[in-house]
Scaffold this motif. Structure first.
Motif, mmCIF file in Angstrom:
data_model
loop_
_atom_site.group_PDB
_atom_site.id
_atom_site.type_symbol
_atom_site.label_atom_id
_atom_site.label_comp_id
_atom_site.label_asym_id
_atom_site.label_seq_id
_atom_site.Cartn_x
_atom_site.Cartn_y
_atom_site.Cartn_z
ATOM 1 N N ASP A 141 0.725 -0.919 -0.073
ATOM 2 C CA ASP A 141 -0.347 -0.102 0.201
ATOM 3 C C ASP A 141 0.669 1.468 0.002
ATOM 4 N N LYS A 142 1.947 0.883 0.616
ATOM 5 C CA LYS A 142 2.867 1.870 0.917
ATOM 6 C C LYS A 142 4.173 2.206 -0.206
ATOM 7 N N PHE A 143 4.742 1.472 -0.186
ATOM 8 C CA PHE A 143 6.129 1.068 -1.019
ATOM 9 C C PHE A 143 5.837 0.966 -2.231
ATOM 10 N N ASN A 144 6.521 1.184 -3.589
ATOM 11 C CA ASN A 144 6.856 1.364 -4.828
ATOM 12 C C ASN A 144 8.150 0.894 -5.151
ATOM 13 N N TYR A 178 8.142 5.058 -0.723
ATOM 14 C CA TYR A 178 6.864 5.346 -0.276
ATOM 15 C C TYR A 178 6.490 6.416 0.094
ATOM 16 N N ASP A 179 5.204 6.745 -0.422
ATOM 17 C CA ASP A 179 4.222 7.230 -0.338
ATOM 18 C C ASP A 179 4.029 7.605 1.543
ATOM 19 N N LEU A 180 3.951 9.051 1.370
ATOM 20 C CA LEU A 180 4.047 9.413 2.842
ATOM 21 C C LEU A 180 2.484 9.686 2.979
ATOM 22 N N THR A 181 1.798 9.967 1.768
ATOM 23 C CA THR A 181 0.241 10.155 2.402
ATOM 24 C C THR A 181 -0.271 9.023 1.328
ATOM 25 N N ASN A 213 1.057 9.661 -3.244
ATOM 26 C CA ASN A 213 1.419 10.920 -2.955
ATOM 27 C C ASN A 213 2.441 10.940 -2.301
ATOM 28 N N ASN A 214 3.165 12.483 -2.463
ATOM 29 C CA ASN A 214 4.353 12.718 -1.889
ATOM 30 C C ASN A 214 5.278 11.916 -1.683
ATOM 31 N N ASN A 215 6.595 11.051 -3.002
ATOM 32 C CA ASN A 215 6.718 10.232 -2.709
ATOM 33 C C ASN A 215 7.964 10.913 -2.369
ATOM 34 N N ILE A 216 8.383 9.444 -1.637
ATOM 35 C CA ILE A 216 10.279 9.571 -1.408
ATOM 36 C C ILE A 216 10.767 8.659 -1.309
ATOM 37 N N LEU A 217 11.802 8.765 -2.090
ATOM 38 C CA LEU A 217 12.993 7.494 -2.954
ATOM 39 C C LEU A 217 14.590 7.342 -2.377
ATOM 40 N N LEU A 218 15.037 5.947 -2.510
ATOM 41 C CA LEU A 218 16.459 6.229 -2.551
ATOM 42 C C LEU A 218 16.702 5.167 -3.485
ATOM 43 N N GLY A 219 17.659 5.463 -4.391
ATOM 44 C CA GLY A 219 18.126 4.484 -5.852
ATOM 45 C C GLY A 219 19.226 4.690 -5.947
ATOM 46 N N TYR A 220 19.739 3.921 -7.479
ATOM 47 C CA TYR A 220 20.637 3.999 -7.995
ATOM 48 C C TYR A 220 20.506 3.484 -9.614
ATOM 49 N N ALA A 221 21.924 4.557 -10.073
ATOM 50 C CA ALA A 221 21.104 4.429 -11.172
ATOM 51 C C ALA A 221 23.121 3.622 -12.182
ATOM 52 N N PHE A 222 22.970 2.822 -12.771
ATOM 53 C CA PHE A 222 24.863 3.215 -14.051
ATOM 54 C C PHE A 222 23.855 3.383 -14.796
ATOM 55 N N ILE A 223 25.744 3.523 -15.437
ATOM 56 C CA ILE A 223 25.517 4.797 -16.081
ATOM 57 C C ILE A 223 26.653 4.534 -17.263
ATOM 58 N N ARG A 265 2.438 15.679 -5.906
ATOM 59 C CA ARG A 265 1.476 15.483 -7.267
ATOM 60 C C ARG A 265 0.338 17.248 -6.925
ATOM 61 N N GLN A 266 -0.736 18.022 -7.893
ATOM 62 C CA GLN A 266 -1.388 18.206 -7.960
ATOM 63 C C GLN A 266 -2.220 18.274 -8.325
ATOM 64 N N LYS A 267 -3.600 18.616 -8.514
ATOM 65 C CA LYS A 267 -4.317 18.907 -9.716
ATOM 66 C C LYS A 267 -5.314 20.144 -9.807
ATOM 67 N N PHE A 268 -5.484 20.603 -10.681
ATOM 68 C CA PHE A 268 -6.131 21.653 -10.849
ATOM 69 C C PHE A 268 -7.073 22.040 -12.322
#
Length: 224
Positions: free
Chosen positions: A40-43, A70-73, A76-86, A111-114
Motif C-alpha cells: 500500500d505504501k511502498f513502490n 514510500y508514499d507519505l500520503t 502521493n508525496n513519495n520519497i525514494l532511495l535509488g541507484y543508477a548505472f550509467i 503531485r497536484q491537480k488543477f
C-alpha cells in the motif's frame, strides 16, 4: 491557482530560453519507466534509457536506474532511495571513449491537480561516483500533463505533456544543464501509457535536441 500560474510561467520562460540558444544537433532517446506498487505504501522504481547520437544504433549513453519509494500520503508525496548505472560513450576528438558512472540518489515527488491540469514536482539529490571524480548534484523537475479528449487521464485518452528540469552542481561551476520537453501521449489503460516528444537540452552554451519515445508501466505487484 496562483501556484499553477507560476508553474506555467516557469515552463514558458524555459521554452523561450531554449528557442534562443544556437548550435543544435539531434539525437534520440528510447525510454522505459516502471513504477510498481509492492504494498500500500511502498513502490519499486525501475527504468532503462537507451540514448543515441542519432535515431539508429550509435550509442551515446545507457542508463539503468532503480529504487524503492514510500508514499507519505495515499498515492502521493513519495520519497525514494535509488541507484543508477550509467555507461557513456562520448566522442572525444573524433574517437569514441567509454565512461562508467555509479550514482546514488534521493528524491521527493509531489503531485497536484488543477482542473484538467496534472502537475508534478520532483526534487532529486545525486551522489555521482565518476571514474576519476566525485560530484553531487541537485535536480528540480516541473512536469505537466493535460488530457485532450477527456477531463481525466482515463484509458484511451490523448494528452499533452511538458516539463522543465534544471541541474545544479553543489560545487563550481554551479550550473550543469537545463532540459525543456514537449510531447503527445496516449493512455493505453489505467496502468500503461506511451509518449513521444522532443526535448531540448542546454549545457555549457550548447543547445542539443533529442527525439524521445517513452513507455510507462505502473502495473502493481500486489493483488490489490
Amino acid at each position: 491557482m496562483i501556484f499553477f500560474k507560476k508553474s506555467i510561467f516557469v515552463l514558458m520562460c524555459a521554452l523561450g530560453t531554449a528557442a534562443i540558444a544556437q548550435n543544435s544537433d539531434l539525437g534520440a532517446w528510447y525510454m522505459y519507466f516502471g513504477n510498481n506498487k509492492i504494498s500500500d505504501k511502498f513502490n519499486f522504481h525501475n527504468e532503462i534509457q537507451y540514448r543515441n547520437f542519432d535515431a539508429g544504433a550509435d550509442l551515446e549513453q545507457l542508463l539503468i536506474r532503480t529504487g524503492i519509494g514510500y508514499d507519505l500520503t495515499e498515492n502521493n508525496n513519495n520519497i525514494l532511495l535509488g541507484y543508477a548505472f550509467i555507461l557513456s560513450q562520448p566522442y572525444i576528438r573524433g574517437e569514441k571513449s567509454e565512461n562508467i558512472e555509479h550514482r546514488i540518489f534521493q528524491q521527493y515527488i509531489t503531485r497536484q491537480k488543477f482542473g484538467r491540469f496534472f502537475v508534478q514536482h520532483r526534487y532529486r539529490l545525486e551522489e555521482r561516483f565518476l571514474q576519476d571524480d566525485f560530484r553531487m548534484r541537485f535536480r528540480y523537475f516541473l512536469g505537466l500533463n493535460i488530457p485532450i479528449n477527456n477531463k481525466e487521464m482515463l484509458p484511451k485518452t490523448w494528452y499533452a505533456s511538458a516539463y522543465n528540469e534544471f541541474f545544479l552542481h553543489l560545487d563550481s561551476p554551479v550550473f550543469d544543464r537545463n532540459r525543456v520537453y514537449g510531447a503527445v501521449g496516449f493512455v493505453i489503460n489505467k496502468n500503461m501509457r506511451i509518449e513521444a516528444g522532443y526535448m531540448n537540452q542546454i549545457q555549457e552554451n550548447r543547445n542539443r535536441g533529442q527525439v524521445q519515445i517513452g513507455f510507462y508501466n505502473n502495473i502493481p505487484f500486489t493483488k490489490n
